[in-house]
Design a protein around this motif. Sequence first.
Motif, PDB file in Angstrom:
ATOM      1  N   LEU A  24       5.131   6.729  16.642  1.00  0.00           N
ATOM      2  CA  LEU A  24       5.411   5.481  15.740  1.00  0.00           C
ATOM      3  C   LEU A  24       4.773   5.900  14.437  1.00  0.00           C
ATOM      4  CD1 LEU A  24       4.228   2.671  18.224  1.00  0.00           C
ATOM      5  CD2 LEU A  24       6.585   3.145  17.765  1.00  0.00           C
ATOM      6  N   ILE A  25       5.465   5.363  13.455  1.00  0.00           N
ATOM      7  CA  ILE A  25       5.135   5.390  12.168  1.00  0.00           C
ATOM      8  C   ILE A  25       4.181   4.300  11.889  1.00  0.00           C
ATOM      9  CG2 ILE A  25       5.990   5.480   9.716  1.00  0.00           C
ATOM     10  CD1 ILE A  25       8.723   6.288  10.830  1.00  0.00           C
ATOM     11  N   VAL A  26       3.014   4.659  11.141  1.00  0.00           N
ATOM     12  CA  VAL A  26       2.040   3.491  11.028  1.00  0.00           C
ATOM     13  C   VAL A  26       2.209   3.084   9.553  1.00  0.00           C
ATOM     14  CG1 VAL A  26       0.358   4.167  12.786  1.00  0.00           C
ATOM     15  CG2 VAL A  26       0.095   5.208  10.582  1.00  0.00           C
ATOM     16  N   ILE A  27       2.362   1.825   9.334  1.00  0.00           N
ATOM     17  CA  ILE A  27       2.316   1.502   7.839  1.00  0.00           C
ATOM     18  C   ILE A  27       1.447   0.172   7.716  1.00  0.00           C
ATOM     19  CG2 ILE A  27       4.424  -0.160   8.605  1.00  0.00           C
ATOM     20  CD1 ILE A  27       5.545   0.371   5.637  1.00  0.00           C
ATOM     21  N   GLY A  28       0.816   0.073   6.622  1.00  0.00           N
ATOM     22  CA  GLY A  28      -0.250  -1.247   6.358  1.00  0.00           C
ATOM     23  C   GLY A  28      -1.488  -1.005   6.595  1.00  0.00           C
ATOM     24  N   TYR A  29      -1.908   0.204   6.839  1.00  0.00           N
ATOM     25  CA  TYR A  29      -3.194   0.588   7.263  1.00  0.00           C
ATOM     26  C   TYR A  29      -3.843   0.974   5.821  1.00  0.00           C
ATOM     27  CZ  TYR A  29      -2.250   0.149  11.857  1.00  0.00           C
ATOM     28  OH  TYR A  29      -1.954  -0.487  13.015  1.00  0.00           O
ATOM     29  N   TRP A  30      -5.221   0.637   5.411  1.00  0.00           N
ATOM     30  CA  TRP A  30      -5.603   0.710   4.044  1.00  0.00           C
ATOM     31  C   TRP A  30      -6.796   1.882   3.955  1.00  0.00           C
ATOM     32  CZ3 TRP A  30      -1.483  -0.756   2.104  1.00  0.00           C
ATOM     33  CH2 TRP A  30      -1.007  -1.910   2.524  1.00  0.00           C
ATOM     34  N   ALA A  31      -6.944   2.631   2.820  1.00  0.00           N
ATOM     35  CA  ALA A  31      -8.079   3.456   2.634  1.00  0.00           C
ATOM     36  C   ALA A  31      -9.150   2.478   2.783  1.00  0.00           C
ATOM     37  CB  ALA A  31      -7.741   3.940   1.275  1.00  0.00           C
ATOM     38  N   GLU A  32     -10.355   3.212   3.353  1.00  0.00           N
ATOM     39  CA  GLU A  32     -11.737   2.780   3.199  1.00  0.00           C
ATOM     40  C   GLU A  32     -12.064   2.653   1.829  1.00  0.00           C
ATOM     41  OE1 GLU A  32     -14.620   3.565   6.201  1.00  0.00           O
ATOM     42  OE2 GLU A  32     -12.997   4.297   7.403  1.00  0.00           O
ATOM     43  N   GLN A  33     -12.649   1.625   1.311  1.00  0.00           N
ATOM     44  CA  GLN A  33     -13.252   1.666   0.019  1.00  0.00           C
ATOM     45  C   GLN A  33     -14.126   2.860  -0.392  1.00  0.00           C
ATOM     46  OE1 GLN A  33     -14.467  -2.499  -1.123  1.00  0.00           O
ATOM     47  NE2 GLN A  33     -14.080  -1.815  -3.455  1.00  0.00           N
ATOM     48  N   GLY A  34     -13.922   3.463  -1.207  1.00  0.00           N
ATOM     49  CA  GLY A  34     -15.093   4.430  -1.652  1.00  0.00           C
ATOM     50  C   GLY A  34     -14.592   5.801  -1.307  1.00  0.00           C
ATOM     51  N   LYS A  35     -13.515   5.949  -0.403  1.00  0.00           N
ATOM     52  CA  LYS A  35     -13.240   7.085   0.290  1.00  0.00           C
ATOM     53  C   LYS A  35     -11.929   7.754  -0.392  1.00  0.00           C
ATOM     54  CE  LYS A  35     -15.249   6.917   4.877  1.00  0.00           C
ATOM     55  NZ  LYS A  35     -15.264   7.614   5.955  1.00  0.00           N
ATOM     56  N   ALA A  36     -12.209   8.665  -1.215  1.00  0.00           N
ATOM     57  CA  ALA A  36     -10.769   9.256  -2.002  1.00  0.00           C
ATOM     58  C   ALA A  36     -10.051   9.998  -1.223  1.00  0.00           C
ATOM     59  CB  ALA A  36     -11.718  10.023  -3.303  1.00  0.00           C
ATOM     60  N   ASP A  37     -10.663  10.814  -0.059  1.00  0.00           N
ATOM     61  CA  ASP A  37      -9.706  11.802   0.814  1.00  0.00           C
ATOM     62  C   ASP A  37      -8.817  10.786   1.791  1.00  0.00           C
ATOM     63  OD1 ASP A  37     -11.880  11.000   1.990  1.00  0.00           O
ATOM     64  OD2 ASP A  37     -12.296  13.112   3.000  1.00  0.00           O
ATOM     65  N   SER A  38      -8.778   9.504   1.888  1.00  0.00           N
ATOM     66  CA  SER A  38      -8.179   8.921   2.840  1.00  0.00           C
ATOM     67  C   SER A  38      -6.839   9.246   2.828  1.00  0.00           C
ATOM     68  CB  SER A  38      -8.477   7.372   2.802  1.00  0.00           C
ATOM     69  OG  SER A  38      -7.740   6.755   3.889  1.00  0.00           O
ATOM     70  N   PRO A  39      -6.001   9.201   3.914  1.00  0.00           N
ATOM     71  CA  PRO A  39      -4.548   9.399   3.947  1.00  0.00           C
ATOM     72  C   PRO A  39      -3.791   8.046   3.762  1.00  0.00           C
ATOM     73  CG  PRO A  39      -5.163   9.465   6.150  1.00  0.00           C
ATOM     74  CD  PRO A  39      -6.325   9.380   5.202  1.00  0.00           C
ATOM     75  N   TYR A  40      -4.581   6.921   3.630  1.00  0.00           N
ATOM     76  CA  TYR A  40      -3.847   5.798   3.569  1.00  0.00           C
ATOM     77  C   TYR A  40      -4.156   5.152   2.230  1.00  0.00           C
ATOM     78  CZ  TYR A  40      -4.563   5.853   8.597  1.00  0.00           C
ATOM     79  OH  TYR A  40      -4.608   6.131   9.861  1.00  0.00           O
ATOM     80  N   PRO A  41      -3.097   4.375   1.644  1.00  0.00           N
ATOM     81  CA  PRO A  41      -2.999   3.847   0.099  1.00  0.00           C
ATOM     82  C   PRO A  41      -4.339   2.658  -0.155  1.00  0.00           C
ATOM     83  CG  PRO A  41      -1.279   2.804   1.236  1.00  0.00           C
ATOM     84  CD  PRO A  41      -1.937   4.010   2.114  1.00  0.00           C
ATOM     85  N   ASP A  42      -4.402   2.315  -1.149  1.00  0.00           N
ATOM     86  CA  ASP A  42      -5.450   1.298  -1.485  1.00  0.00           C
ATOM     87  C   ASP A  42      -4.362   0.136  -1.897  1.00  0.00           C
ATOM     88  OD1 ASP A  42      -6.617  -0.641  -3.017  1.00  0.00           O
ATOM     89  OD2 ASP A  42      -7.884   0.687  -4.169  1.00  0.00           O
ATOM     90  N   PRO A  43      -4.648  -0.994  -0.884  1.00  0.00           N
ATOM     91  CA  PRO A  43      -3.452  -1.992  -1.395  1.00  0.00           C
ATOM     92  C   PRO A  43      -3.488  -2.568  -2.754  1.00  0.00           C
ATOM     93  CG  PRO A  43      -5.377  -2.896  -0.043  1.00  0.00           C
ATOM     94  CD  PRO A  43      -5.433  -1.415  -0.263  1.00  0.00           C
ATOM     95  N   HIS A  44      -4.563  -2.434  -3.449  1.00  0.00           N
ATOM     96  CA  HIS A  44      -4.555  -2.982  -4.714  1.00  0.00           C
ATOM     97  C   HIS A  44      -3.405  -2.260  -5.655  1.00  0.00           C
ATOM     98  CE1 HIS A  44      -8.396  -4.420  -3.330  1.00  0.00           C
ATOM     99  NE2 HIS A  44      -8.330  -5.295  -4.189  1.00  0.00           N
ATOM    100  N   GLU A  45      -3.230  -0.886  -5.277  1.00  0.00           N
ATOM    101  CA  GLU A  45      -2.348  -0.166  -6.010  1.00  0.00           C
ATOM    102  C   GLU A  45      -0.719  -0.436  -5.747  1.00  0.00           C
ATOM    103  OE1 GLU A  45      -3.425   3.927  -5.448  1.00  0.00           O
ATOM    104  OE2 GLU A  45      -5.629   3.503  -6.127  1.00  0.00           O
ATOM    105  N   LEU A  46      -0.542  -1.377  -4.568  1.00  0.00           N
ATOM    106  CA  LEU A  46       0.816  -1.756  -4.429  1.00  0.00           C
ATOM    107  C   LEU A  46       1.119  -2.997  -4.665  1.00  0.00           C
ATOM    108  CD1 LEU A  46       0.578  -0.110  -0.707  1.00  0.00           C
ATOM    109  CD2 LEU A  46       1.600   0.883  -2.851  1.00  0.00           C
ATOM    110  N   ILE A  47       0.378  -3.814  -5.260  1.00  0.00           N
ATOM    111  CA  ILE A  47       0.813  -5.273  -5.806  1.00  0.00           C
ATOM    112  C   ILE A  47       2.030  -5.016  -6.734  1.00  0.00           C
ATOM    113  CG2 ILE A  47      -0.203  -7.146  -6.934  1.00  0.00           C
ATOM    114  CD1 ILE A  47      -2.863  -6.570  -5.700  1.00  0.00           C
ATOM    115  N   ASP A  48       2.764  -5.885  -6.398  1.00  0.00           N
ATOM    116  CA  ASP A  48       4.265  -5.752  -7.393  1.00  0.00           C
ATOM    117  C   ASP A  48       4.634  -7.194  -7.553  1.00  0.00           C
ATOM    118  OD1 ASP A  48       6.327  -5.680  -8.850  1.00  0.00           O
ATOM    119  OD2 ASP A  48       7.368  -4.201  -7.383  1.00  0.00           O
ATOM    120  N   PRO A  49       4.362  -7.988  -8.411  1.00  0.00           N
ATOM    121  CA  PRO A  49       4.858  -9.276  -8.438  1.00  0.00           C
ATOM    122  C   PRO A  49       6.216  -9.467  -8.927  1.00  0.00           C
ATOM    123  CG  PRO A  49       3.200  -9.023 -10.503  1.00  0.00           C
ATOM    124  CD  PRO A  49       3.031  -7.845  -9.608  1.00  0.00           C
ATOM    125  N   ASP A  50       6.788  -8.562  -9.371  1.00  0.00           N
ATOM    126  CA  ASP A  50       8.044  -8.382  -9.507  1.00  0.00           C
ATOM    127  C   ASP A  50       9.008  -8.227  -8.503  1.00  0.00           C
ATOM    128  OD1 ASP A  50       7.595  -9.148 -12.337  1.00  0.00           O
ATOM    129  OD2 ASP A  50       7.412  -6.810 -12.781  1.00  0.00           O
TER     130      ASP A  50
END
Length: 178
Positions: A31-57
């Motif tokens: 299964l392809i995992v989606i919607g899991y987020w990086a732990e705050q303060g962990k730069a080496d996480s394979p997951y994205p930061d949800p703040h960087e994906l905000i797109d009001p457009d």
Amino acid sequence: MEENLPTKVVDVGDTPSEVARATTTDPFEPLIVIGYWAEQGKADSPYPDPHELIDPDQPREERFAVVDYLTRGLVARAYMGRSRCRICGDPKNGNLELTDGTFLWPEGLAHYVRDHDVRLPTAFVEHVVLEDDRLHSRRDDRAEWWRRNAHLVGLREVFPPDEEDNPDDQPQRPDTNA
């Protein structure tokens, strides 16, 4: 996450091959995992930061279609603790993992898309559209199935046979009085 579970992080970018990979129906494909987020303060996480994906457009119809799809997933796993939203801190962001057989996501992912305008990868959005189109294009034969099998459960008065139904073609209920 346990090592023996058939899930892994897969980059679902915008190329056609990745879209094809994202729409696989192979039951042995992870299964392809989606919607899991990086732990705050962990730069080496394979997951994205949800703040960087905000797109009001993001187009409204697209966002609503994705939210609807995310809320209709099947429960894959349940956990005892609830997730906290990484953007607003809502402590009631779900305790389930949902799936459609291709993707696996946390229950709270719909909250991120609906309430915080988080935009998911194009490959996932295309998968949502393809699956929704596939579902709507399929013929719904529930009434036909019930009509063919009504005699087995005593529902002939509710679903009378069609004129073209041949009574000899119908399976017969076994005689239990013999």
